[in-house]
Design a protein around this motif. Sequence first.
Motif, short mmCIF file in Angstrom:
data_model
loop_
_atom_site.label_atom_id
_atom_site.label_comp_id
_atom_site.label_asym_id
_atom_site.label_seq_id
_atom_site.Cartn_x
_atom_site.Cartn_y
_atom_site.Cartn_z
N LEU A 82 0.83 -1.20 0.00
CA LEU A 82 0.00 0.00 0.00
C LEU A 82 0.87 1.25 0.00
CD1 LEU A 82 -2.75 1.38 0.09
CD2 LEU A 82 -2.62 1.26 2.59
N GLY A 83 1.94 1.25 0.76
CA GLY A 83 2.84 2.40 0.80
C GLY A 83 3.39 2.74 -0.58
N GLU A 84 3.72 1.70 -1.36
CA GLU A 84 4.22 1.93 -2.72
C GLU A 84 3.15 2.56 -3.61
OE1 GLU A 84 5.76 -1.80 -4.12
OE2 GLU A 84 7.35 -1.82 -2.61
N LEU A 89 0.61 7.51 -6.06
CA LEU A 89 -0.54 8.42 -6.10
C LEU A 89 -0.15 9.80 -5.58
CD1 LEU A 89 -3.37 6.02 -4.85
CD2 LEU A 89 -3.07 6.91 -7.18
N GLU A 90 0.68 9.83 -4.56
CA GLU A 90 1.13 11.10 -3.99
C GLU A 90 2.02 11.84 -4.99
OE1 GLU A 90 2.21 12.39 0.52
OE2 GLU A 90 3.33 10.69 -0.29
N VAL A 95 -3.19 12.05 -4.07
CA VAL A 95 -3.46 11.92 -2.64
C VAL A 95 -2.42 12.70 -1.87
CG1 VAL A 95 -4.48 9.59 -2.83
CG2 VAL A 95 -2.07 9.83 -2.23
N CYS A 96 -2.75 13.01 -0.63
CA CYS A 96 -1.76 13.59 0.28
C CYS A 96 -1.84 12.82 1.59
CB CYS A 96 -2.00 15.09 0.48
SG CYS A 96 -3.61 15.50 1.15
N ARG A 97 -0.69 12.72 2.25
CA ARG A 97 -0.60 12.01 3.52
C ARG A 97 -0.01 12.94 4.57
NH1 ARG A 97 2.56 6.51 1.91
NH2 ARG A 97 3.66 7.87 0.49
N HIS A 98 -0.50 12.81 5.78
CA HIS A 98 0.06 13.58 6.89
C HIS A 98 -0.05 12.75 8.17
CE1 HIS A 98 -4.25 14.66 6.89
NE2 HIS A 98 -4.11 14.74 8.19
N ARG A 99 0.73 13.13 9.15
CA ARG A 99 0.71 12.43 10.44
C ARG A 99 -0.60 12.72 11.16
NH1 ARG A 99 4.42 8.62 10.41
NH2 ARG A 99 6.43 9.36 9.68
N ARG A 105 2.38 8.06 15.13
CA ARG A 105 2.82 6.86 14.40
C ARG A 105 1.94 6.58 13.19
NH1 ARG A 105 2.04 2.72 18.94
NH2 ARG A 105 0.26 4.09 19.11
N MET A 106 0.74 7.12 13.20
CA MET A 106 -0.23 6.85 12.13
C MET A 106 -0.17 7.94 11.05
SD MET A 106 -1.72 4.11 13.19
CE MET A 106 -3.38 3.85 12.70
N ARG A 107 -0.43 7.53 9.82
CA ARG A 107 -0.51 8.48 8.71
C ARG A 107 -1.93 8.49 8.18
NH1 ARG A 107 4.56 8.47 4.88
NH2 ARG A 107 3.84 10.60 4.66
N ILE A 108 -2.43 9.69 7.95
CA ILE A 108 -3.78 9.88 7.43
C ILE A 108 -3.67 10.16 5.93
CG2 ILE A 108 -5.85 11.33 7.59
CD1 ILE A 108 -5.32 9.64 10.09
N VAL A 109 -4.59 9.59 5.16
CA VAL A 109 -4.57 9.73 3.71
C VAL A 109 -5.85 10.41 3.25
CG1 VAL A 109 -4.34 8.50 1.52
CG2 VAL A 109 -3.33 7.53 3.59
N ARG A 110 -5.68 11.33 2.31
CA ARG A 110 -6.83 12.05 1.75
C ARG A 110 -6.62 12.22 0.26
NH1 ARG A 110 -10.88 16.24 2.60
NH2 ARG A 110 -11.05 15.60 4.76
N ALA A 111 -7.71 12.08 -0.52
CA ALA A 111 -7.65 12.32 -1.97
C ALA A 111 -7.61 13.83 -2.22
CB ALA A 111 -8.86 11.70 -2.66
N THR A 112 -6.82 14.24 -3.20
CA THR A 112 -6.77 15.65 -3.58
C THR A 112 -7.86 15.92 -4.62
OG1 THR A 112 -5.24 15.24 -5.40
CG2 THR A 112 -4.26 15.72 -3.22
#
Length: 176
Positions: A82-84, A89-90, A95-99, A105-112
């Motif tokens: 999934l990270g790949e 996508l990023e 998509v964008c990811r942030h802590r 420890r968790m990363r949140i994912v959102r579609a741009t």
Amino acid sequence: MPRRNGIQAAAPADIEAPLRSRHDLHWLAMRLFRGIAALDHETVRQHGLTVLGYEVLVEIAGRPDRAQADLAATLGLGKTALGEVLGELEAAGFVCRHRDPGDRRMRIVRATDSGVAAMTAAAAQLQRNEDEMFFGISRADREVFFAVLQKVSAGPLKERTLSTLRNERLRRPRAG
């Protein structure tokens, strides 16, 4: 029929009928899958996506601000795989990811916005492809087809993944 190495060869008539009819489920399903997969691959590629990237993006857009670990579990993907995909996508700006402020420890994912636009355009073309594939088939037959596919896919094979099948094949005793 001649014998070779002590094995009786099948007569052409014995194998001709099955090859002519090709009514077995595996052959029909694989033919359908290969055709759809090739068409889907080409369609999503036109929008800067892979088939897996499209599926991940659909899942993200459907539930924004998801933890990456939750997304991996929902999609049945390993965290690395999934990270790949998310990295691709990023990099494309989809998509964008942030802590997660609550758990670093968790990363949140959102579609741009561009990710949603690419996904929406790909989805529209995929629907047009499906409509072409079912041209000449009544709406009622199409609904029955989908209902049967949903029942079969939710049945005993639901939990049987490709990796499970591979592991079973490796454990099988070899003949001879």
